[in-house]
Design a protein around this motif. Sequence first.
Motif, PDB file in Angstrom:
ATOM      1  N   TRP A 274      43.853  48.170  41.884  1.00  0.00           N
ATOM      2  CA  TRP A 274      45.048  47.357  42.054  1.00  0.00           C
ATOM      3  C   TRP A 274      44.991  46.517  43.323  1.00  0.00           C
ATOM      4  O   TRP A 274      45.377  45.355  43.335  1.00  0.00           O
ATOM      5  CB  TRP A 274      46.298  48.234  42.096  1.00  0.00           C
ATOM      6  CG  TRP A 274      46.820  48.649  40.772  1.00  0.00           C
ATOM      7  CD1 TRP A 274      46.891  49.908  40.273  1.00  0.00           C
ATOM      8  CD2 TRP A 274      47.374  47.798  39.762  1.00  0.00           C
ATOM      9  NE1 TRP A 274      47.451  49.912  39.019  1.00  0.00           N
ATOM     10  CE2 TRP A 274      47.761  48.628  38.678  1.00  0.00           C
ATOM     11  CE3 TRP A 274      47.587  46.419  39.658  1.00  0.00           C
ATOM     12  CZ2 TRP A 274      48.346  48.117  37.515  1.00  0.00           C
ATOM     13  CZ3 TRP A 274      48.155  45.918  38.494  1.00  0.00           C
ATOM     14  CH2 TRP A 274      48.533  46.762  37.445  1.00  0.00           C
ATOM     15  N   SER A 275      44.511  47.123  44.379  1.00  0.00           N
ATOM     16  CA  SER A 275      44.553  46.462  45.671  1.00  0.00           C
ATOM     17  C   SER A 275      43.537  45.344  45.807  1.00  0.00           C
ATOM     18  O   SER A 275      43.889  44.182  46.010  1.00  0.00           O
ATOM     19  CB  SER A 275      44.357  47.489  46.789  1.00  0.00           C
ATOM     20  OG  SER A 275      43.141  48.204  46.622  1.00  0.00           O
ATOM     21  N   GLY A 276      42.276  45.678  45.697  1.00  0.00           N
ATOM     22  CA  GLY A 276      41.238  44.689  45.934  1.00  0.00           C
ATOM     23  C   GLY A 276      40.727  43.962  44.710  1.00  0.00           C
ATOM     24  O   GLY A 276      40.050  42.941  44.837  1.00  0.00           O
ATOM     25  N   GLY A 277      41.043  44.476  43.537  1.00  0.00           N
ATOM     26  CA  GLY A 277      40.573  43.839  42.324  1.00  0.00           C
ATOM     27  C   GLY A 277      39.098  44.066  42.043  1.00  0.00           C
ATOM     28  O   GLY A 277      38.493  43.301  41.280  1.00  0.00           O
ATOM     29  N   SER A 278      38.521  45.081  42.648  1.00  0.00           N
ATOM     30  CA  SER A 278      37.126  45.401  42.371  1.00  0.00           C
ATOM     31  C   SER A 278      36.990  45.872  40.933  1.00  0.00           C
ATOM     32  O   SER A 278      37.820  46.643  40.448  1.00  0.00           O
ATOM     33  CB  SER A 278      36.625  46.483  43.325  1.00  0.00           C
ATOM     34  OG  SER A 278      36.701  46.039  44.671  1.00  0.00           O
TER      35      SER A 278
ATOM     36  N   PHE B  25      32.624  42.006  28.319  1.00  0.00           N
ATOM     37  CA  PHE B  25      34.026  42.319  28.605  1.00  0.00           C
ATOM     38  C   PHE B  25      34.359  41.946  30.037  1.00  0.00           C
ATOM     39  O   PHE B  25      33.518  42.057  30.936  1.00  0.00           O
ATOM     40  CB  PHE B  25      34.310  43.809  28.419  1.00  0.00           C
ATOM     41  CG  PHE B  25      34.260  44.296  26.996  1.00  0.00           C
ATOM     42  CD1 PHE B  25      33.760  43.517  25.974  1.00  0.00           C
ATOM     43  CD2 PHE B  25      34.730  45.571  26.693  1.00  0.00           C
ATOM     44  CE1 PHE B  25      33.711  43.974  24.669  1.00  0.00           C
ATOM     45  CE2 PHE B  25      34.686  46.042  25.392  1.00  0.00           C
ATOM     46  CZ  PHE B  25      34.183  45.251  24.382  1.00  0.00           C
ATOM     47  N   THR B  26      35.588  41.536  30.250  1.00  0.00           N
ATOM     48  CA  THR B  26      36.066  41.221  31.582  1.00  0.00           C
ATOM     49  C   THR B  26      37.427  41.859  31.792  1.00  0.00           C
ATOM     50  O   THR B  26      38.357  41.614  31.024  1.00  0.00           O
ATOM     51  CB  THR B  26      36.179  39.705  31.807  1.00  0.00           C
ATOM     52  OG1 THR B  26      34.912  39.079  31.594  1.00  0.00           O
ATOM     53  CG2 THR B  26      36.646  39.422  33.240  1.00  0.00           C
ATOM     54  N   ILE B  27      37.543  42.669  32.819  1.00  0.00           N
ATOM     55  CA  ILE B  27      38.815  43.285  33.152  1.00  0.00           C
ATOM     56  C   ILE B  27      39.457  42.505  34.289  1.00  0.00           C
ATOM     57  O   ILE B  27      38.775  42.043  35.207  1.00  0.00           O
ATOM     58  CB  ILE B  27      38.646  44.774  33.527  1.00  0.00           C
ATOM     59  CG1 ILE B  27      40.010  45.456  33.666  1.00  0.00           C
ATOM     60  CG2 ILE B  27      37.822  44.942  34.793  1.00  0.00           C
ATOM     61  CD1 ILE B  27      39.932  46.968  33.816  1.00  0.00           C
ATOM     62  N   SER B  28      40.756  42.347  34.218  1.00  0.00           N
ATOM     63  CA  SER B  28      41.484  41.640  35.255  1.00  0.00           C
ATOM     64  C   SER B  28      42.874  42.233  35.364  1.00  0.00           C
ATOM     65  O   SER B  28      43.298  43.011  34.507  1.00  0.00           O
ATOM     66  CB  SER B  28      41.559  40.139  34.961  1.00  0.00           C
ATOM     67  OG  SER B  28      42.235  39.892  33.742  1.00  0.00           O
ATOM     68  N   ARG B  29      43.569  41.873  36.425  1.00  0.00           N
ATOM     69  CA  ARG B  29      44.926  42.381  36.579  1.00  0.00           C
ATOM     70  C   ARG B  29      45.833  41.328  37.179  1.00  0.00           C
ATOM     71  O   ARG B  29      45.388  40.440  37.905  1.00  0.00           O
ATOM     72  CB  ARG B  29      44.966  43.661  37.427  1.00  0.00           C
ATOM     73  CG  ARG B  29      45.128  43.445  38.934  1.00  0.00           C
ATOM     74  CD  ARG B  29      43.789  43.242  39.600  1.00  0.00           C
ATOM     75  NE  ARG B  29      43.866  43.392  41.042  1.00  0.00           N
ATOM     76  CZ  ARG B  29      43.745  42.394  41.911  1.00  0.00           C
ATOM     77  NH1 ARG B  29      43.516  41.149  41.475  1.00  0.00           N
ATOM     78  NH2 ARG B  29      43.814  42.631  43.215  1.00  0.00           N
ATOM     79  N   ASP B  30      47.103  41.444  36.858  1.00  0.00           N
ATOM     80  CA  ASP B  30      48.146  40.615  37.417  1.00  0.00           C
ATOM     81  C   ASP B  30      49.116  41.567  38.097  1.00  0.00           C
ATOM     82  O   ASP B  30      49.938  42.200  37.437  1.00  0.00           O
ATOM     83  CB  ASP B  30      48.846  39.796  36.333  1.00  0.00           C
ATOM     84  CG  ASP B  30      49.834  38.798  36.896  1.00  0.00           C
ATOM     85  OD1 ASP B  30      50.430  39.059  37.955  1.00  0.00           O
ATOM     86  OD2 ASP B  30      50.020  37.744  36.264  1.00  0.00           O
ATOM     87  N   ASN B  31      49.005  41.680  39.396  1.00  0.00           N
ATOM     88  CA  ASN B  31      49.821  42.642  40.129  1.00  0.00           C
ATOM     89  C   ASN B  31      51.315  42.359  39.997  1.00  0.00           C
ATOM     90  O   ASN B  31      52.124  43.283  39.930  1.00  0.00           O
ATOM     91  CB  ASN B  31      49.425  42.656  41.607  1.00  0.00           C
ATOM     92  CG  ASN B  31      48.022  43.165  41.833  1.00  0.00           C
ATOM     93  OD1 ASN B  31      47.045  42.538  41.438  1.00  0.00           O
ATOM     94  ND2 ASN B  31      47.910  44.317  42.486  1.00  0.00           N
ATOM     95  N   ALA B  32      51.681  41.083  39.973  1.00  0.00           N
ATOM     96  CA  ALA B  32      53.085  40.719  39.863  1.00  0.00           C
ATOM     97  C   ALA B  32      53.681  41.183  38.549  1.00  0.00           C
ATOM     98  O   ALA B  32      54.869  41.522  38.480  1.00  0.00           O
ATOM     99  CB  ALA B  32      53.259  39.215  40.026  1.00  0.00           C
TER     100      ALA B  32
ATOM    101  N   TYR C 109      46.128  53.779  41.835  1.00  0.00           N
ATOM    102  CA  TYR C 109      45.161  52.990  42.585  1.00  0.00           C
ATOM    103  C   TYR C 109      44.178  52.250  41.689  1.00  0.00           C
ATOM    104  O   TYR C 109      43.668  51.207  42.071  1.00  0.00           O
ATOM    105  CB  TYR C 109      44.400  53.889  43.548  1.00  0.00           C
ATOM    106  CG  TYR C 109      45.283  54.612  44.524  1.00  0.00           C
ATOM    107  CD1 TYR C 109      45.798  53.951  45.631  1.00  0.00           C
ATOM    108  CD2 TYR C 109      45.614  55.949  44.336  1.00  0.00           C
ATOM    109  CE1 TYR C 109      46.623  54.606  46.531  1.00  0.00           C
ATOM    110  CE2 TYR C 109      46.434  56.610  45.230  1.00  0.00           C
ATOM    111  CZ  TYR C 109      46.938  55.933  46.324  1.00  0.00           C
ATOM    112  OH  TYR C 109      47.751  56.594  47.215  1.00  0.00           O
ATOM    113  N   VAL C 110      43.929  52.813  40.519  1.00  0.00           N
ATOM    114  CA  VAL C 110      42.940  52.259  39.608  1.00  0.00           C
ATOM    115  C   VAL C 110      43.500  52.197  38.199  1.00  0.00           C
ATOM    116  O   VAL C 110      44.168  53.125  37.741  1.00  0.00           O
ATOM    117  CB  VAL C 110      41.648  53.097  39.618  1.00  0.00           C
ATOM    118  CG1 VAL C 110      40.650  52.535  38.612  1.00  0.00           C
ATOM    119  CG2 VAL C 110      41.043  53.150  41.006  1.00  0.00           C
ATOM    120  N   MET C 111      43.227  51.106  37.519  1.00  0.00           N
ATOM    121  CA  MET C 111      43.551  50.978  36.106  1.00  0.00           C
ATOM    122  C   MET C 111      42.251  50.870  35.338  1.00  0.00           C
ATOM    123  O   MET C 111      41.359  50.115  35.726  1.00  0.00           O
ATOM    124  CB  MET C 111      44.415  49.753  35.853  1.00  0.00           C
ATOM    125  CG  MET C 111      45.774  49.799  36.527  1.00  0.00           C
ATOM    126  SD  MET C 111      46.850  51.081  35.820  1.00  0.00           S
ATOM    127  CE  MET C 111      47.213  50.363  34.218  1.00  0.00           C
ATOM    128  N   GLY C 112      42.163  51.629  34.279  1.00  0.00           N
ATOM    129  CA  GLY C 112      40.933  51.643  33.507  1.00  0.00           C
ATOM    130  C   GLY C 112      41.167  51.505  32.024  1.00  0.00           C
ATOM    131  O   GLY C 112      42.278  51.711  31.527  1.00  0.00           O
TER     132      GLY C 112
END
Length: 123
Positions: free
Chosen positions: A53-57, A68-75, A32-35
Motif C-alpha cells: 500500500w505504501s510504496g507500491g512495490s 499480469f500487472t498489479i496496481s493500486r489506487d490508495n484513494a 500493509y500488502v494486498m495480494g
Amino acid sequence: QVQLVESGGGLVQAGGSLRLSCAASGRTFSSYVMGWFRQAPGKEPEFAAAITWSGGSTYYADSVKGRFTISRDNAKNTVYLQMNSLKPEDTAVYYCAASTSSRLYRIGDYTYWGQGTQVTVSS
C-alpha cells in the motif's frame, strides 16, 4: 475488520484480457500488502501478485510475470490486476487478500480474503 470485494471476472478466449478489481473497506490502514491468489479446481490457491500500500512495490509469480500487472489506487482503497495474454492455465477463481504483515507469498501470510471472482479462459 476488513472487507474485500472482487469484481471483473468472466469468460474470455485465449489471448484475451481482463481487469480484476478489489475494493477494500474497513480498517484498511492496518493492512500493509494486498495480494492476488488464484485457485484452480482441485488445487490449492497459489500466489499470483502482490503490492504494498505504501510504496507500491510489486511482486509477481513467475507464471504471470510479463502478462499480469498489479496496481493500486490508495484513494479508492482499490487494487487491480490487469491480465493480458490470458492462457487456459490461468483459469481459476481469483481471490483478493490483505496482509497485516510484510510477508506476501503464502496463504498464511494473509488475514483477510474476498469472495473470489471466476476467470475462465477458453482454448
